[in-house]
Design a protein around this motif. Structure first.
Motif, mmCIF file in Angstrom:
data_model
loop_
_atom_site.group_PDB
_atom_site.id
_atom_site.type_symbol
_atom_site.label_atom_id
_atom_site.label_comp_id
_atom_site.label_asym_id
_atom_site.label_seq_id
_atom_site.Cartn_x
_atom_site.Cartn_y
_atom_site.Cartn_z
ATOM 1 N N ILE B 21 0.856 -1.189 0.000
ATOM 2 C CA ILE B 21 0.000 0.000 0.000
ATOM 3 C C ILE B 21 0.895 1.244 0.000
ATOM 4 N N LEU B 34 -8.198 1.754 1.356
ATOM 5 C CA LEU B 34 -6.887 1.097 1.321
ATOM 6 C C LEU B 34 -6.947 -0.114 0.386
ATOM 7 N N CYS B 38 -4.541 -1.765 -3.028
ATOM 8 C CA CYS B 38 -3.670 -2.842 -2.556
ATOM 9 C C CYS B 38 -2.799 -3.365 -3.705
ATOM 10 N N ALA B 74 -5.161 -3.637 4.329
ATOM 11 C CA ALA B 74 -5.572 -3.562 2.915
ATOM 12 C C ALA B 74 -5.741 -4.953 2.328
#
Ligand code: SF4
Lengths: 430, 169
Positions: B21, B34, B38, B74
Motif C-alpha cells: 500500500i 486502502l 492494494c 488492505a
C-alpha cells in the motif's frame, strides 16, 4: 552470589522489563518506558485503542505523538488525520505531543528531547523506532494495534530475539560516515540478514563514531530485518544524554562470553563511501564503482541523516558552490532545534545561496508524501533509508541512497559522485 | 479456525509494505479505500481482480519496510483469506496476527505454487494442499502464545479478555 549466565545487552534490557526470567525465543509481556506514534500510524492506533474499552492511557508522560509524515498538513485528508491525533492528545493530556512548529522528525526529535534514554524499552508505530538503539536502549517498531495496547496497558508482547554482533575495526577514510558503514553492512548481510534478531554494533571504529553516526546506523537496522540495533553506552553516549535526561536511567552492557547467533568482523578502514542502487538498501556499491549517473533531485534529511552533523557535512561541500542547474536540491533539518541552529550559524544561508531548498522539518519526500515527489523516470540521490519501487513518487522513478557528503557532492556535480570529485573539479569555495 | 480455499496470486522476495500500500494513500485509514489500492505499484490488476478467498503466495521477507498496519489491513479488506510466504518481515508478521489476517510460513508450498492454482489450507493443522497439483505441505506451526492471540480473534479481543480477568481478580 550465584554466577549468572552471560547475556547480551538486549537480553538484559528485556529481562529488566519483564517480571520473570526470559530466554531467547520466549514470548513475554514487556513493560515499556516510551510509546510512540505519528500522524499516519496514530489514527489507526486510536481506533483500536477505543475498541479496547479502557478509559485512559497508562501514563500520559510516557507517550509521544508527533505529526511529522504528512505535516505541515499536505492535503485535506492528512489534515483530518493530524486533527484526530491532536484531539486524542488533548483529550488524554498527552504531555509529549509536539505541534507543527515545535515538532521534528520523530526519531531525530525524541533523543534530542531526552525522551528516550539508555536501558529503556521503547516501542513505536514506526519501523525506524530502532534508531534509539544508538543510546543503548531496546527500541523496536511495531504496528498500530500493538501501540494501542501499549498505550492502554504500558506493556506489549515481544519475542526475545537472538543477537548478531558486528565488530568494526580500523580508522574510517575521509568522507566515510555511519551511513556508509550501515549501507555496506546491509549490502553484506542482506535485507533479511538479521530477520527477527537484534543487531549489536561494536568495535574500535564504533567507539570513535560520533552519536550522529550511531543514530544513522541504528536507524537502518530494520533495513536488514532486525528488531533492534544496539550500541554500547560509552562516554560519547553519556555526554549526549547527560545534557538531556530528566529521569534516572540504567546502563546495560553485554557480558563477555554471551551467546551470539553470529559474530561478523568488518575491516572498516577498507570501506569507501557507499551508494545503494534501486530498489533495495542492500544494493550497495563502493563509490569508485559507480558510473557518473545523471540525476534530477537530491534530498538531504530524514530520520536517517537530518541531524546537525549531517547538515554540517552538506554545508562543507555546498559553501560557495552552486547546485547544478539540471537538478533540485532539497535540504530538510530533522528538528526545529537543528533548523534554528542552522539559521543562527549560517548554514541556512549557505544552502539558500547555493540554490537549495531549505525547509521546516518533515518526513515529506522520504516516503513520497510532499516537498519533492519524483516524476516518472526521475532519479534521486537521497540520504533517506529506503529505495523501494515508488517510495518517493512514481513507480518508474529511482532512488540512490547515500551519505550527506555524497548527496551534496552529487547536487553540485549533477551526477552521482563524491566530495573528492567536487574538490578536484576546482570549484574553489569563495 | 477453518479451512480456506482460494486462488493463488504469486509474488517474489522482499515484497515491501510500500508496494502493498503506497504511502500516497496513507492519508486515510478507511479499509475500503486502502483495499482499492492494494498491491497497486507491483500489480495494477490485483485490486480489481482479486476475489474473496484468494490467497497471496510470496517469497522471502514478505511485508518488509515500513511498519504500516495499513498493509495487512488492505490485504484483508480485499478479501484475501491467507498469505503464504517463505518468511515474513517481523513487523508485518505481528501486525497480521494482531489484526486476524491468517499467514503461514511454508517455503515448499511457495516453491510448488503457480499463479491461478487453487490451494486448500487447514489453518488449525497448517496443512496446505495444492489442489491443482495434488501436493501437500505442512507450514511452520505457530508458537502457543500466538495461537492464543489468533484464537481470541486478534490482539484487541485478547487484551480485552486479559483486562477483564484482571478486573475480576
Ligand atoms: S523520515 Fe522517512 S523513514 Fe524516517 S520516520 Fe519519516 S518517513 Fe519514516
Amino acid at each position: 552470589m550465584e554466577k549468572r549466565r552471560p547475556l547480551t545487552m538486549a537480553q538484559k534490557i528485556l529481562a529488566a522489563h519483564v517480571s520473570e526470567e526470559v530466554h531467547v525465543g520466549d514470548f513475554a509481556d514487556v513493560e515499556v518506558d516510551m510509546v510512540l506514534a505519528n500522524d499516519i500510524t496514530a489514527p489507526l492506533a486510536i481506533k483500536e485503542f477505543e475498541r479496547l474499552g479502557v478509559d485512559d492511557v497508562f501514563d500520559r508522560e510516557r507517550i509521544t505523538l508527533v505529526p511529522d509524515h504528512f505535516a505541515p498538513n499536505k492535503d485535506i485528508k492528512s489534515a483530518e488525520q493530524c486533527k484526530l491525533m491532536r484531539e486524542f492528545a488533548h483529550a488524554h493530556g498527552i504531555v509529549h505531543y509536539f505541534e507543527v512548529g515545535k515538532m521534528g522528525i520523530e526519531h531525530a526529535l525524541l533523543p534530542e528531547q531526552g525522551l528516550v534514554l539508555p536501558g529503556d524499552v521503547v516501542v513505536g508505530a514506526d519501523s525506524h523506532t530502532c534508531t534509539y538503539g544508538a543510546l543503548g536502549a531496546f527500541a523496536t517498531g511495531m504496528g498500530s494495534t500493538d501501540i494501542a495496547v501499549a498505550m492502554a496497558t504500558g506493556s506489549i508482547w515481544m519475542r526475545v530475539p537472538e543477537t548478531k554482533r558486528i565488530i568494526y575495526e580500523g580508522e574510517l577514510q575521509p568522507w566515510v560516515s555511519g551511513k556508509d558503514l550501515i549501507l555496506y553492512t546491509i549490502g553484506r548481510i542482506g535485507v533479511d540478514g538479521a530477520l527477527y534478531q537484534a543487531l549489536e554494533f561494536t568495535g574500535p571504529t564504533i567507539d570513535a563514531l560520533p552519536m550522529s553516526g550511531r543514530f544513522t546506523m541504528a536507524n537502518m537496522a530494520v533495513e536488514a530485518g532486525a528488531m533492534a540495533g544496539l550500541f554500547p553506552v560509552d562516554e560519547e553516549t553519556e555526554a549526549y544524554v547527560s545534557q538531556r535526561a530528566e529521569r534516572a536511567y540504567e546502563v546495560y552492557s553485554s557480558d563477555a562470553g554471551a551467546d551470539y547467533a553470529q559474530v561478523i568482523e568488518i575491516d572498516a578502514s577498507a570501506i569507501e563511501p557507499q551508494v545503494a542502487f534501486p530498489h533495495l538498501p542492500s544494493n550497495a556499491k563502493p563509490l569508485s564503482r559507480v558510473e557518473p549517473i545523471e540525476i534530477d533531485q537530491v534530498v538531504i534529511g530524514s530520520c536517517t541523516n537530518g541531524r546537525w552533523d549531517d547538515l554540517v557535512q552538506a554545508a562543507e561541500i555546498l559553501r560557495g558552490r552552486q547546485v547544478n542547474d539540471n537538478l533540485r536540491c532539497i535540504i530538510i533539518p530533522g528538528t526545529q532545534a537543528i533548523y534554528l541552529r542552522a539559521v543562527r550559524e549560517g548554514l541556512a544561508e549557505v544552502f539558500v545561496q547555493a540554490g537549495a531548498v531549505f525547509s521546516t522539518p518533515t518526513c515529506g519526500p522520504c516516503l513520497g508524501g510532499h516537498m519533492g515527489v519524483l516524476a516518472a523516470g526521475e532519479r534521486c540521490v537521497s540520504t533517506t533509508n529506503r529505495n523501494f519501487v515508488g517510495r518517493m513518487g512514481h513507480v518508474e522513478s529511482e532512488i540512490y541512497l547515500a551519505s550527506p557528503a555524497v548527496a551534496a557532492a552529487s547536487a553540485v556535480l549533477g551526477h552521482i559522485g563524491g566530495p573528492e570529485e567536487v574538490l578536484l573539479a576546482g570549484q574553489v569555495p569563495i | 479456525m477453518s479451512t480456506i480455499r482460494g486462488r493463488v496470486w504469486k509474488y517474489g522476495d522482499n515484497v515491501d509494505t510500500d508496494a502493498i500500500i503506497p504511502a500516497r494513500y496513507l492519508n486515510v485509514s478507511a479499509e475500503d479505500e486502502l483495499a482499492a489500492h492494494c498491491m497497486e505499484d507491483m500489480d495494477v490488476e490485483f485490486a480489481q481482480e482479486v476475489e474473496a478467498g484468494d490467497i497471496i503466495v510470496a517469497g522471502k521477507n514478505f511485508g518488509c519496510g515500513s511498519s504500516r498496519e495499513h498493509a495487512p489491513v488492505a490485504i484483508k479488506a480485499c478479501g484475501v483469506s491467507c498469505v503464504v510466504a517463505k518468511t515474513f518481515a517481523r513487523i508485518f508478521f505481528r501486525n497480521a496476527i494482531n489484526i486476524g489476517l491468517p499467514i503461514l510460513e511454508c517455503p515448499d508450498a511457495v516453491e510448488g505454487a503457480a499463479p491461478d492454482q487453487i490451494l486448500e489450507i487447514d489453518l488449525a493443522s497448517g496443512v496446505i494442499r495444492n489442489v491443482s497439483t495434488g501436493e501437500e505441505y505442512r507450514a511452520t506451526p505457530y508458537p502457543a502464545f500466538m495461537l492464543e492471540i489468533i484464537d481470541a480473534g486478534g490482539l484487541v479481543p485478547y487484551t480485552r479478555e486479559k483486562l477483564n480477568q484482571k478486573d475480576k481478580a
